[in-house]
Design a protein around this motif. Sequence first.
Motif, short mmCIF file in Angstrom:
data_model
loop_
_atom_site.label_atom_id
_atom_site.label_comp_id
_atom_site.label_asym_id
_atom_site.label_seq_id
_atom_site.Cartn_x
_atom_site.Cartn_y
_atom_site.Cartn_z
N ILE A 49 0.83 -1.21 0.00
CA ILE A 49 0.00 0.00 0.00
C ILE A 49 0.87 1.27 0.00
CG2 ILE A 49 -2.03 -1.12 1.02
CD1 ILE A 49 -1.19 0.12 3.72
N ASP A 50 2.13 1.11 -0.33
CA ASP A 50 3.07 2.23 -0.50
C ASP A 50 3.20 3.15 0.71
OD1 ASP A 50 3.79 1.45 -3.12
OD2 ASP A 50 2.00 2.43 -3.91
N MET A 51 3.14 2.59 1.90
CA MET A 51 3.29 3.40 3.11
C MET A 51 4.75 3.50 3.55
SD MET A 51 0.51 4.80 3.98
CE MET A 51 0.91 5.38 5.62
N TYR A 52 5.58 2.56 3.16
CA TYR A 52 6.97 2.54 3.63
C TYR A 52 7.67 3.87 3.35
CZ TYR A 52 11.84 1.30 4.27
OH TYR A 52 13.13 1.29 4.69
N ASP A 53 7.68 4.29 2.10
CA ASP A 53 8.40 5.52 1.73
C ASP A 53 7.79 6.75 2.40
OD1 ASP A 53 10.34 4.26 0.16
OD2 ASP A 53 9.05 4.29 -1.60
N LYS A 54 6.47 6.79 2.50
CA LYS A 54 5.80 7.94 3.12
C LYS A 54 6.18 8.07 4.59
CE LYS A 54 1.86 7.54 0.05
NZ LYS A 54 0.48 7.11 -0.09
N VAL A 55 6.16 6.96 5.30
CA VAL A 55 6.50 6.99 6.73
C VAL A 55 7.99 7.26 6.90
CG1 VAL A 55 6.54 5.65 8.87
CG2 VAL A 55 4.56 5.49 7.35
N LEU A 56 8.82 6.65 6.08
CA LEU A 56 10.27 6.86 6.17
C LEU A 56 10.61 8.33 5.91
CD1 LEU A 56 13.03 5.54 6.59
CD2 LEU A 56 13.12 5.16 4.13
N GLU A 57 9.95 8.93 4.96
CA GLU A 57 10.18 10.35 4.67
C GLU A 57 9.85 11.21 5.90
OE1 GLU A 57 7.91 13.48 1.92
OE2 GLU A 57 8.89 11.88 0.79
N GLY A 58 8.78 10.87 6.59
CA GLY A 58 8.42 11.58 7.81
C GLY A 58 9.46 11.41 8.90
#
Length: 62
Positions: A49-58
Amino acid sequence: MGSRQEFMAVGERCPDFTLENSFEDSILEGAKSCELCFHWDHKRNKCRIDMYDKVLEGLDQT
């Protein structure tokens, strides 16, 4: 892809983390890591669900 420490940091902060059923009764219960999440595609080593990059960016902004 990230390291084990990154997987754990992202798993701890991911709002969509869902423990994979196969890990519910294991010694790992209570641990949060992308590798333990229902949404993790182990064959592709990627979040479905493509959350890895979003959370990592945060995490990088803190």
